[in-house]
Design a protein around this motif. Structure first.
Motif, PDB file in Angstrom:
ATOM      1  N   VAL A   8      -0.592  -2.699  -6.053  1.00 25.61           N
ATOM      2  CA  VAL A   8      -0.951  -2.526  -4.509  1.00 25.61           C
ATOM      3  C   VAL A   8      -0.351  -3.600  -3.659  1.00 25.61           C
ATOM      4  O   VAL A   8      -0.105  -4.706  -4.002  1.00 25.61           O
ATOM      5  N   SER A  64      -5.573   2.037  -1.005  1.00 22.32           N
ATOM      6  CA  SER A  64      -4.289   1.759  -0.834  1.00 22.32           C
ATOM      7  C   SER A  64      -3.645   2.545   0.127  1.00 22.32           C
ATOM      8  O   SER A  64      -3.117   3.489  -0.023  1.00 22.32           O
ATOM      9  N   ALA A  94       0.229   2.845  -3.774  1.00 26.28           N
ATOM     10  CA  ALA A  94       0.128   2.059  -4.752  1.00 26.28           C
ATOM     11  C   ALA A  94       1.116   2.879  -5.870  1.00 26.28           C
ATOM     12  O   ALA A  94       1.539   4.120  -5.831  1.00 26.28           O
TER      13      ALA A  94
END
Length: 107
Positions: A8, A64, A94
């Motif tokens: 991430v 994310s 991500a």
């Protein structure tokens, strides 16, 4: 048992880490660098039971966020002249890998 690698953006690292640990997942964080933008990432290593993989992925996905960012780019005119101009790219989100664990021991 599964081993999850979740990469991430460093911008989202702390909220992802907090959310995972709040749900009881043990998380190892590694500072990493992406190859395209050469920007900071965090790679999370998470070991969990097979039935909890989707829960981990959902938590990472929720925290994310994808966003756009202007980055410098250069082009060559073939005669030794270069021009730099910004381009818009999508960053964040991500990348997640899930692998089988053949053996797990905590000593």
């Amino acid at each position: 048992m599964k081993l999850i690698f979740a990469i991430v953006s460093s911008d989202d690292s702390s909220v992802v880490s907090t959310a995972l640990t709040k749900e009881g997942f043990s998380v190892t964080k590694l500072a990493t660098t992406g190859g395209f933008l050469m920007s900071g990432n965090t790679t999370f290593i998470i070991g969990t039971e097979d039935e909890k993989v989707d829960q981990v992925i959902d938590i990472v996905a929720q925290h994310s966020k994808k966003r756009t960012q202007m980055v410098p780019s250069s082009t060559s005119y073939g005669v030794g002249l270069y021009s730099s101009f910004p381009i818009e790219v999508t960053v964040g989100g991500a990348t997640i890998f899930v692998t089988d664990v053949e053996r797990f021991e905590k000593v």
